[in-house]
Motif scaffolding. Structure first.
Motif, short mmCIF file in Angstrom:
data_model
loop_
_atom_site.label_atom_id
_atom_site.label_comp_id
_atom_site.label_asym_id
_atom_site.label_seq_id
_atom_site.Cartn_x
_atom_site.Cartn_y
_atom_site.Cartn_z
N GLN A 150 -4.75 -11.80 -4.20
CA GLN A 150 -5.70 -10.34 -4.75
C GLN A 150 -6.83 -10.00 -3.83
N GLU A 153 -6.79 -9.24 -0.20
CA GLU A 153 -6.18 -8.36 -0.15
C GLU A 153 -7.51 -7.57 0.12
N ARG A 154 -8.41 -8.11 -1.25
CA ARG A 154 -9.17 -6.46 -1.29
C ARG A 154 -10.40 -6.91 -0.36
#
Length: 355
Positions: A150, A153-154
């Motif tokens: 996550q 991806e951020r």
């Protein structure tokens, strides 16, 4: 249950019930073969153990989370303390529940020799404890991997957004400087025309600044910027020398794309090709929607080209900027082609039609 997320509580309870029933049914068969007369006893034995284990498993999971990343010496010391506590809590809780139920129904219950009980149950508890440790370790590792994914991806999204913003920032200065150079060339020839061009430029800059704040908008909104720019260029070169054609169907106008994507390529088509031709130049912007894809064509054709000024085969800064922005936004889902088209040049862009 506070150690367990709310969405996992029902599945966890259901799993415990299923395991308890399977063990109880299996124990019931042996119980009947041994001459047992109270069929509820195997269910009490198994569910008393499962119920206590259910709470202890959550404690083991919490312990594994706290020990994650600690030196192995600390982890070993923690397990050396936690294992006997786990076993004592299991044995005490399990037999406490059984004695309570037997006392309520008025039936005697013999627990057996304490030392034998501790050795027998302690061995099983050691296997159970370390099994829970391994399972919990896997869960925490999976959770950490998901969090890292996550975060990655951020970070990728933020990097892509920053890159898009940087590329978008390149558009306005490039367009502004070239437009001011064009205006300066007529300033001493026709002051009124230069003043009119500056007013049109100011209006266009206000619109482009508003578009930059949105990052992305519809093709219709993009064309609303391209049209006044082309009108500005027509005022500069004359409507007889620069002919403009814009064609886009309603479905294409509703598609979304990065803001200010077409302004620089259109500007290059006007600036370079008007300079390369002695006569008329026709700049066409066409857009169609087909199968969830937006297809754009920016073409220019002129009368009598000047052979000493060949076109840039790479399309100049405007096209390089466009390629980079599309790559950052769509990756391989976007396609860009640039090359000769009859007596002129054509830029073809195909990208997903977002809405």
């Amino acid at each position: 249950m506070s150690l367990l997320p709310r969405r996992w509580r029902l599945p966890y309870i259901a799993l415990l019930v299923v395991v308890g029933l399977l063990l109880s049914v299996s124990a019931l068969q042996s119980y009947r073969q041994g001459g047992g007369t109270r069929p509820w006893e195997p269910f009490l034995w198994e569910f008393s153990s499962i119920g206590v284990i259910a709470g202890l498993a959550l404690g083991v999971h919490a312990l594994m989370g706290r020990l994650s990343g600690r030196p192995w010496q600390q982890q070993l010391a923690a397990h050396a303390v936690a294992l006997p506590l786990f076993s004592l809590a299991h044995i005490g809780g399990m037999f406490g529940l059984r004695l309570l139920v037997y006392g309520i129904v008025g039936v005697d219950y013999e627990t057996g020799d304490l030392s034998t009980l501790l050795v027998y149950e302690g061995g099983k508890d050691a296997v159970t404890y370390f099994s829970f440790c391994l399972i919990s370790r896997g869960i925490w590792m999976a959770r950490a991997a998901a969090l890292r994914a996550q975060e990655l991806e951020r970070a990728r999204r933020e990097l892509a957004e920053a890159r898009l913003a940087r590329l978008a920032d390149q558009v306005q200065p490039h367009f502004l400087f070239n437009t001011l150079n064009l205006i300066s060339s007529v300033m001493y020839e026709d002051v009124a025309a230069a003043d009119r061009l500056l007013c049109q430029l100011a209006d266009l800059l206000r619109q482009t600044l508003a578009a930059r704040q949105r990052v992305e908008h519809t093709l219709g909104e993009e064309l609303a910027l391209v049209q006044p720019f082309l009108a500005l260029m027509q005022a500069r070169f004359g409507p007889e020398r620069l002919i403009v054609r814009i064609e886009a169907d309603a479905a294409a106008r509703a598609c979304r794309l990065p803001a200010l994507l077409l302004l620089a390529p259109v500007e290059n088509a006007v600036k370079h090709d008007v300079a390369r031709h002695r006569g008329r130049v026709t700049v066409s912007v066409a857009a169609t929607h087909d199968g969830g894809r937006l297809q754009l064509r920016i073409s220019n054709h002129g009368d009598t080209p000047v052979p000493e000024a060949p076109p840039d085969p790479d399309g100049g800064l405007g096209l390089r900027n466009l390629r980079e922005r599309l790559q950052a936004r769509y990756g391989d889902a976007a396609r860009v082609e640039f090359g000769p088209d009859g007596a002129g040049m054509c830029l073809a862009v195909e990208l997903p039609c977002g809405s």
